[in-house]
Design an enzyme around this catalytic site. Structure first.
Site, PDB file in Angstrom:
ATOM      1  N   CYS A   1     -18.079 -10.733   4.267  1.00  0.00           N
ATOM      2  CA  CYS A   1     -18.381  -9.437   3.649  1.00  0.00           C
ATOM      3  C   CYS A   1     -17.530  -8.352   4.311  1.00  0.00           C
ATOM      4  O   CYS A   1     -16.759  -8.622   5.234  1.00  0.00           O
ATOM      5  CB  CYS A   1     -19.857  -9.100   3.788  1.00  0.00           C
TER       6      CYS A   1
ATOM      7  N   CYS B   1     -17.626  -8.004   8.133  1.00  0.00           N
ATOM      8  CA  CYS B   1     -16.741  -8.905   8.901  1.00  0.00           C
ATOM      9  C   CYS B   1     -15.368  -8.250   9.074  1.00  0.00           C
ATOM     10  O   CYS B   1     -14.792  -8.261  10.167  1.00  0.00           O
ATOM     11  CB  CYS B   1     -16.570 -10.244   8.193  1.00  0.00           C
TER      12      CYS B   1
ATOM     13  N   ASP C   1      15.554  12.613 -11.916  1.00  0.00           N
ATOM     14  CA  ASP C   1      16.984  12.734 -11.662  1.00  0.00           C
ATOM     15  C   ASP C   1      17.691  12.524 -13.006  1.00  0.00           C
ATOM     16  O   ASP C   1      17.168  11.813 -13.873  1.00  0.00           O
ATOM     17  CB  ASP C   1      17.408  11.673 -10.645  1.00  0.00           C
TER      18      ASP C   1
ATOM     19  N   ASP D   1      17.187   6.895  -9.076  1.00  0.00           N
ATOM     20  CA  ASP D   1      17.766   5.550  -9.068  1.00  0.00           C
ATOM     21  C   ASP D   1      17.743   4.909  -7.684  1.00  0.00           C
ATOM     22  O   ASP D   1      18.245   3.811  -7.497  1.00  0.00           O
ATOM     23  CB  ASP D   1      19.191   5.553  -9.631  1.00  0.00           C
TER      24      ASP D   1
ATOM     25  N   ASP E   1      18.699   9.519  -4.007  1.00  0.00           N
ATOM     26  CA  ASP E   1      17.476  10.311  -4.182  1.00  0.00           C
ATOM     27  C   ASP E   1      16.421  10.020  -3.114  1.00  0.00           C
ATOM     28  O   ASP E   1      15.282  10.474  -3.237  1.00  0.00           O
ATOM     29  CB  ASP E   1      16.866  10.034  -5.566  1.00  0.00           C
TER      30      ASP E   1
END
Length: 753
Positions: A15, A18, A429, A641, A645
C-alpha cells in the site's frame, strides 16, 4: 556536488504506507539528495551523491526494510527479471487465494447459515460447527495470512504502520476472540464466534490484491509493448561476410542489411538502397515514410518493401526505442503535485484508524457487549485499508502516459500532465515549428513575352548549379519536381556577389539573378508598375523575391518562402477553441513574421519578431507575468524544435519539443511530439484534462469511501438507524475499492485524443 540518478524495482509493497516508509528511510540516508518511491509502479527513483553512497547500499537499505530491491539498468534482462518477479507474485497470490477460498467457502456457509446465532440461520444446526470452523479458520489465519503478519511485523520494526497492520490486527482480534468463546468461555451461545469473518476477510483481501496486481500490470502495457517490438537479432556485414548476430553484439559503425518485412535493429543512416518504412510504433504516424540514401532510420520500425544497408549510429541504451522506454518509465515514476495530498493523508491515516478502532471497541463494549465492540473494531480496521488512496494518482498517470505514447506524444511525468490543462498561453517558435523550416519555391512570375514560367525556372536553376545558397537549393528542388533539364545547360561563367545575388553566363548569354540592389547596380529599369505591385505583394506575404534579368531587361520574379505546415492553422484553431491565447516568436523580420502569423491564424499583436535565441526565455517570462498576480503566474507552454529553443523550453511551465526522435527533442522540454504534428499540442492538453479528471475521480472515491465507511463501521449510525457493517462486508468493500480505482484509471485507455 556530483549527482547520479538510479531506479530500483521493489518487491512486496502492499500500500501507499509501504512506499512512504521506504521513502523516509532513503531520505534519511546520508548522500541521498531526493527519493521518490511509487507504489503504482513498484519502483524507487533515487538521486544521490555517488561519493557518499552507492547503488548497492541503496538496494540494501530498501531490502532491509522488508522489501527486496534490484537496480534497474538499461539491460533488457533486468526488465525481463522485473516482469518475471511480477508474474511470480501474481502466481503466489493466486495460489494463496485458491487455498483460502477452499477453506473459507465452507466456513462462510457454516457460520452464516448453520449456527443458531448466524445471520441467515436455516433452522438446521450443524453438530460441532464451532470446532469445524476453528479447523477451517486456523490454516487461513496463519498459513495464508502469514504474509499479513510478516508485513505488519516488518512495519512494526520500522516503527510505522501499514495496510498489513490493519488486516493482521483486525483478523487476529476476530480469530482469538472466537478461540476464547469456543474453548474457554463456556458461553458460546451468548458471546458468539467470528471464525467465518476472519477467514472471509483474508480471502476477500487476497482477491482484491490479486485483481489489483493484474490490473496494475495492465497499466504498464505501453512499456511492455514497446519492449516486445525490439528486434532480437541483426544481419551485419563483417569481414566481407553477412552474419546474423544478437542485437547486444551490434556496435556503432556496423553495416547492417535490412530485408523487406524485417525490423530495423538499431538507429542509423542509410548508405545504400531505398524503401518505405512503417514508423507508427515510434511516431504514431500510420503512413509509411519513404527513405533513401542519407536518411535516418529508427530501431524497431518495420521495413515494408525495399532492401537497404545502413550504418549503425546508436546502439543499446542509446537507440530511440530504448530512450523512449526510459523516458516513459521516468514519467510514470514521477509524482504529480496532486499526489502529495494522497501521501500526506496516507501518512496519518493508519494511526488515526487504530485510534478510532480502539475507541469503538471500548465504547461499544461498555454500552452493549464486548463481542459487539470486537465486531465494530474489526470492521473499522478492515474497511480502512488505504490501498485505493495510494493507487489513485500513479495508476492514472501510468495509463495517461501510455495513451500519450501510443499517439506519438511522450510526456515526461506527472507534473507535466497536471500543468498542461491549466495553460493560458502557448508560444510557438516559427521556423521548423509552425513552418517547414526549409525554403520552398512558391511563385514563378514571368514579365517577358515568349518566356514562360518553366523557361524562367529552368534558367534560374541552371544559374544556381554553382551555388550552395539555401534559396538556390529551393529553386533547384522545384526544377527537379518539374523534371526540367537544368543540369544539361552549359554554364560558362559564375560569380556570387554577397548580399546581392549572382551574375553568370549561360549558353553564351549573360544573366543577373538576385535582389533589387543587384538590378540597380547593373542599371536595369525597375519602373514597371505591374512589376512593382507584384514585388510589394510578395514582400507583404513574407516571401523572399529574386529577380532574373538579362543585360537589357527584367525577365521575371521567383519567390521563395519558408511555408507553413499543412496542419499549423488547424492546430492553432484547436488551441483557440480550448480558450488558449496563441503567440509566435521568431528571429525573422517583423514583416515576414506577421505574414506567417496571418497565414497560421495568429493575431498580429501576438507576434514577437527579430528575437535572438538566448532572448526567447525572456518573452516566455513576460507572458508568465502578463496581468498576473505575483503569487499566481500564468501557465505558459513553449513549443519549439528543441535545437535553439532550449532556454525558452526550460523557462516555460511546459516545454513542448518537436522532432521525430531527435536527440535534442528527447532531452528538451516536458513533452515530445514524435510526429512533428502541431495538432498534437491540443491533444496533449486534452490528455492532461482526461488524466487529471481520472485522478480527481479516484481520489474522490477513495476518500469518500473511507470517510463514509469508517464511521458506519464504527457504529455511528447504529443507535439511530440500527445500521452496522459486518467485518465480511467491510472486507469486500475494502478490496473492491482498490480494484474500482485501478479499473477507473484503465478506462482512460479507451479515450480518443
Amino acid at each position: 556536488m556530483s549527482k547520479k540518478q538510479s531506479e530500483f524495482a521493489i518487491k512486496g509493497m502492499h500500500c501507499a504506507s509501504c512506499a512512504n516508509l521506504i521513502n523516509k528511510s532513503l531520505i534519511k540516508t546520508s548522500g541521498v539528495i531526493s527519493a521518490n518511491v511509487n507504489y503504482g509502479t513498484d519502483k524507487a527513483t533515487v538521486e544521490f551523491n555517488p561519493k557518499e553512497v552507492n547503488e548497492k547500499k541503496i538496494e540494501r537499505i530498501i531490502t532491509e526494510r522488508g522489501y527486496p530491491a534490484i537496480l534497474i539498468t538499461t539491460d533488457a534482462n533486468v526488465y525481463e527479471l522485473k516482469e518475471a518477479q511480477d508474474e511470480e507474485e501474481i502466481r503466489k497470490t493466486k495460489k494463496l487465494f485458491i487455498i483460502s477460498l477452499i477453506f473459507s467457502i465452507p466456513a462462510f456457509i457454516i457460520g452464516m447459515f448453520l449456527m443458531p446465532d448466524s445471520i441467515f440461520y436455516t433452522g438446521y444446526t450443524m453438530p460441532y460447527a464451532a470446532i469445524i470452523l476453528f479447523f477451517l479458520a486456523t490454516p487461513v489465519q496463519f498459513i495464508v495470512g502469514s504474509k499479513f503478519y510478516k508485513g505488519a511485523w516488518q512495519s512494526l520494526k520500522n516503527k510505522t504502520t501499514n495496510m498489513d497492520t490493519l488486516v493482521a490486527l483486525g483478523t487476529s482480534v476476530a480469530y482469538f476472540y472466537s478461540v476464547y468463546t469456543v474453548f474457554f468461555s463456556g458461553n458460546l451461545q451468548e458471546l458468539g464466534q467470528y471464525f467465518e469473518a476472519s477467514t472471509t476477510i483474508i480471502t476477500l483481501v487476497l482477491m482484491g490484491k490479486l485483481l489489483e496486481l493484474i490490473a496494475k500490470g495492465k497499466t504498464s502495457e505501453a512499456i511492455k509493448k514497446l519492449m516486445s517490438i525490439a528486434p532480437k537479432t541483426a544481419l551485419v556485414i563483417r569481414n566481407g561476410k553477412e552474419q546474423q548476430i544478437s542485437i547486444d553484439e551490434v556496435v556503432e559503425g556496423d553495416i547492417i542489411i535490412v530485408k523487406p518485412g524485417e525490423k530495423v535493429p538499431v538507429d542509423g543512416v542509410i548508405i545504400e538502397g531505398h524503401s518505405s518504412i512503417d514508423e507508427s510504433m515510434i511516431t504514431g504516424e500510420s503512413i509509411p515514410v519513404e527513405k533513401k540514401k542519407g536518411d535516418q532510420v529508427i530501431s524497431a520500425t518495420i521495413n515494408k518493401h525495399g532492401l537497404f544497408k545502413f550504418k549503425a549510429t546508436k546502439v543499446g541504451a542509446n537507440t530511440t526505442l530504448a530512450r523512449i522506454i526510459k523516458l516513459i518509465e521516468k514519467a510514470q515514476g514521477k509524482k504529480a503535485p496532486i499526489q502529495r495530498y494522497a501521501d500526506l493523508i496516507s501518512a496519518y491515516f493508519v494511526p488515526t484508524i487504530l485510534l478510532i478502532a480502539l475507541v469503538a471497541l471500548i465504547f461499544w463494549s461498555s454500552q452493549i457487549a464486548f463481542s459487539f465492540g470486537i465486531i465494530t473494531a474489526v470492521s473499522v480496521l478492515v474497511i480502512a485499508c488505504p490501498c485505493a488512496l495510494g493507487l489513485a494518482t500513479p495508476t492514472a498517470i501510468m495509463v495517461g502516459t501510455g495513451l500519450g505514447a501510443r499517439n506519438g506524444i511522450l510526456i515526461k511525468g506527472g507534473e507535466a500532465l497536471e500543468t498542461a490543462h491549466k495553460l493560458k498561453y502557448v508560444l510557438f517558435d516559427k521556423t521548423g515549428t509552425i513552418t517547414l523550416g526549409e525554403p520552398e519555391t512558391t511563385d514563378v512570375i514571368s514579365f517577358k513575352k515568349g518566356i514562360g514560367e518553366n523557361d524562367l525556372l529552368l534558367i534560374a536553376a541552371a544559374l544556381e548549379q554553382g551555388s550552395e545558397h539555401p534559396l538556390g537549393e529551393a529553386i533547384i528542388k522545384k526544377a527537379k519536381e518539374k523534371r526540367l533539364s537544368y543540369n544539361k545547360q552549359k554554364l560558362d561563367y559564375f560569380k556570387a556577389i554577397p548580399g546581392h545575388g549572382i551574375t553568370a553566363s549561360l549558353n553564351g548569354k549573360k544573366y543577373y539573378f538576385g535582389n533589387v540592389k543587384l538590378m540597380k547596380k547593373n542599371n536595369l529599369d525597375l519602373s514597371n508598375k505591374e512589376f512593382n505591385e507584384k514585388l510589394i505583394s510578395l514582400e507583404h506575404e513574407g516571401k523572399t523575391s529574386m529577380l532574373l534579368s538579362n543585360e537589357k531587361e527584367i525577365l521575371g520574379i521567383i519567390a521563395v518562402a519558408d511555408v507553413i505546415k499543412e496542419t499549423s492553422k488547424e492546430a492553432i484553431s484547436s488551441l483557440k477553441k480550448l480558450g488558449i491565447d496563441v503567440y509566435m516568436i521568431t528571429g525573422d523580420n517583423l514583416r515576414t513574421a506577421k505574414a506567417i502569423a496571418k497565414l497560421a491564424g495568429i493575431h498580429q499583436d501576438n507576434v514577437f519578431a527579430e528575437v535572438l535565441p538566448e532572448k526567447k526565455a525572456g518573452y516566455v517570462k513576460q507572458l508568465q507575468e502578463k496581468n498576473s498576480h505575483r503569487s499566481k503566474k500564468n501557465k505558459v507552454a513553449m513549443v519549439g524544435d528543441g535545437i535553439n529553443d532550449s532556454p525558452a523550453l526550460a523557462q516555460a511551465d511546459i516545454g513542448i519539443a518537436m522532432g521525430s526522435g531527435t536527440d535534442v527533442a528527447m532531452e528538451t522540454g516536458n513533452v515530445v511530439l514524435m510526429k512533428n504534428d502541431l495538432r498534437d499540442v491540443a491533444k496533449a492538453i486534452k490528455l492532461s484534462k482526461l488524466t487529471m479528471n481520472k485522478i480527481k475521480q479516484n481520489l474522490f472515491w477513495a476518500l469518500i469511501y473511507n470517510s463514509l465507511g469508517v464511521p458506519i463501521a464504527a457504529g455511528l449510525l447504529y443507535t439511530s438507524y440500527g445500521l452496522l457493517l459486518s467485518p465480511i462486508i467491510a472486507g469486500a468493500a475494502m478490496s473492491m475499492s482498490s480494484v474500482s480505482v485501478v479499473t477507473n484509471s484503465l478506462l482512460l485507455k479507451m479515450k480518443k485524443l
